[in-house]
Motif scaffolding. Structure first.
Motif, PDB file in Angstrom:
ATOM      1  N   ARG A   1      19.848  25.622 -40.145  1.00  0.00           N
ATOM      2  CA  ARG A   1      18.998  24.856 -41.054  1.00  0.00           C
ATOM      3  C   ARG A   1      19.651  23.514 -41.361  1.00  0.00           C
ATOM      4  O   ARG A   1      20.786  23.460 -41.840  1.00  0.00           O
TER       5      ARG A   1
ATOM      6  N   GLY B   1      20.382  31.314 -31.478  1.00  0.00           N
ATOM      7  CA  GLY B   1      20.734  31.338 -32.881  1.00  0.00           C
ATOM      8  C   GLY B   1      19.834  30.482 -33.741  1.00  0.00           C
ATOM      9  O   GLY B   1      18.851  29.897 -33.259  1.00  0.00           O
ATOM     10  N   SER B   2      20.185  30.422 -35.014  1.00  0.00           N
ATOM     11  CA  SER B   2      19.397  29.680 -35.998  1.00  0.00           C
ATOM     12  C   SER B   2      20.290  28.724 -36.763  1.00  0.00           C
ATOM     13  O   SER B   2      21.505  28.934 -36.878  1.00  0.00           O
TER      14      SER B   2
ATOM     15  N   GLN C   1      14.301  24.206 -40.544  1.00  0.00           N
ATOM     16  CA  GLN C   1      14.783  25.510 -40.118  1.00  0.00           C
ATOM     17  C   GLN C   1      14.549  25.623 -38.620  1.00  0.00           C
ATOM     18  O   GLN C   1      13.410  25.496 -38.157  1.00  0.00           O
ATOM     19  N   MET C   2      15.610  25.859 -37.885  1.00  0.00           N
ATOM     20  CA  MET C   2      15.519  25.916 -36.431  1.00  0.00           C
ATOM     21  C   MET C   2      15.910  27.315 -35.961  1.00  0.00           C
ATOM     22  O   MET C   2      17.038  27.757 -36.205  1.00  0.00           O
ATOM     23  N   ASN C   3      15.001  27.992 -35.329  1.00  0.00           N
ATOM     24  CA  ASN C   3      15.237  29.340 -34.817  1.00  0.00           C
ATOM     25  C   ASN C   3      15.112  29.349 -33.297  1.00  0.00           C
ATOM     26  O   ASN C   3      14.564  28.426 -32.702  1.00  0.00           O
ATOM     27  N   SER C   4      15.630  30.387 -32.714  1.00  0.00           N
ATOM     28  CA  SER C   4      15.554  30.549 -31.243  1.00  0.00           C
ATOM     29  C   SER C   4      16.005  29.282 -30.532  1.00  0.00           C
ATOM     30  O   SER C   4      15.334  28.771 -29.634  1.00  0.00           O
ATOM     31  N   LEU C   5      17.144  28.802 -30.931  1.00  0.00           N
ATOM     32  CA  LEU C   5      17.632  27.537 -30.395  1.00  0.00           C
ATOM     33  C   LEU C   5      17.931  27.629 -28.908  1.00  0.00           C
ATOM     34  O   LEU C   5      18.400  28.667 -28.407  1.00  0.00           O
TER      35      LEU C   5
ATOM     36  N   ARG D   1       9.056  27.582 -33.309  1.00  0.00           N
ATOM     37  CA  ARG D   1      10.493  27.876 -33.462  1.00  0.00           C
ATOM     38  C   ARG D   1      11.097  27.162 -34.678  1.00  0.00           C
ATOM     39  O   ARG D   1      12.010  27.695 -35.309  1.00  0.00           O
ATOM     40  N   PHE D   2      10.608  25.975 -34.959  1.00  0.00           N
ATOM     41  CA  PHE D   2      11.140  25.183 -36.068  1.00  0.00           C
ATOM     42  C   PHE D   2      10.131  25.174 -37.215  1.00  0.00           C
ATOM     43  O   PHE D   2       8.919  25.194 -36.987  1.00  0.00           O
ATOM     44  N   THR D   3      10.662  25.089 -38.425  1.00  0.00           N
ATOM     45  CA  THR D   3       9.817  24.990 -39.612  1.00  0.00           C
ATOM     46  C   THR D   3      10.357  23.896 -40.518  1.00  0.00           C
ATOM     47  O   THR D   3      11.539  23.921 -40.883  1.00  0.00           O
TER      48      THR D   3
END
Length: 117
Positions: free
Chosen positions: A18, A15-16, A80-84, A65-67
């Motif tokens: 922020r 999941g993602s 922003q954290m994706n593909s946790l 994965r993170f921005t």
């Protein structure tokens, strides 16, 4: 400089999420802000930072994965954290380096991110 991090919750792997870091006390964007994290039983580690000139840096474990970003008008930074992954579970802290030289003197309280597998 006062910092307040928030946005941490329980999220499923893949999941993602922020995180936000609200700042006050000095012109936002004129200094470097960053994110760190500390998992249970481990030392605090660098995650990402964004320099006064907009340049960004990431740890190898989150790169891609993170921005990290910021909105100077709102005095707020974001992660922003994706593909946790489960290994992203930690307390996340935002910090400020007013001299843009790698010295993190100002810290917000942590926000807990838990990734369930």
């Amino acid at each position: 400089v006062q910092l307040q991090a928030f946005g941490g919750v329980l999220v499923q792997a893949g999941g993602s999420l922020r995180l936000s870091c609200a700042a006050s006390g000095r012109k936002f964007g004129s200094y470097t802000t960053g994110w760190f994290r500390q998992a249970p039983g481990k030392e605090r580690e660098f995650v990402a930072d964004i320099r006064w000139n907009g340049g960004t840096h990431y740890s190898d474990s989150v790169k891609g994965r993170f921005t990290i970003s910021r909105d100077n008008a709102k005095n707020t930074g974001y992660l922003q954290m994706n593909s946790l992954k489960s290994e992203d579970t930690a307390v996340y802290y935002c910090a400020a380096d007013l001299r843009n030289g790698g010295t993190w003197l100002y810290w917000g309280q942590g926000t807990q991110v838990t990734v369930s597998s």
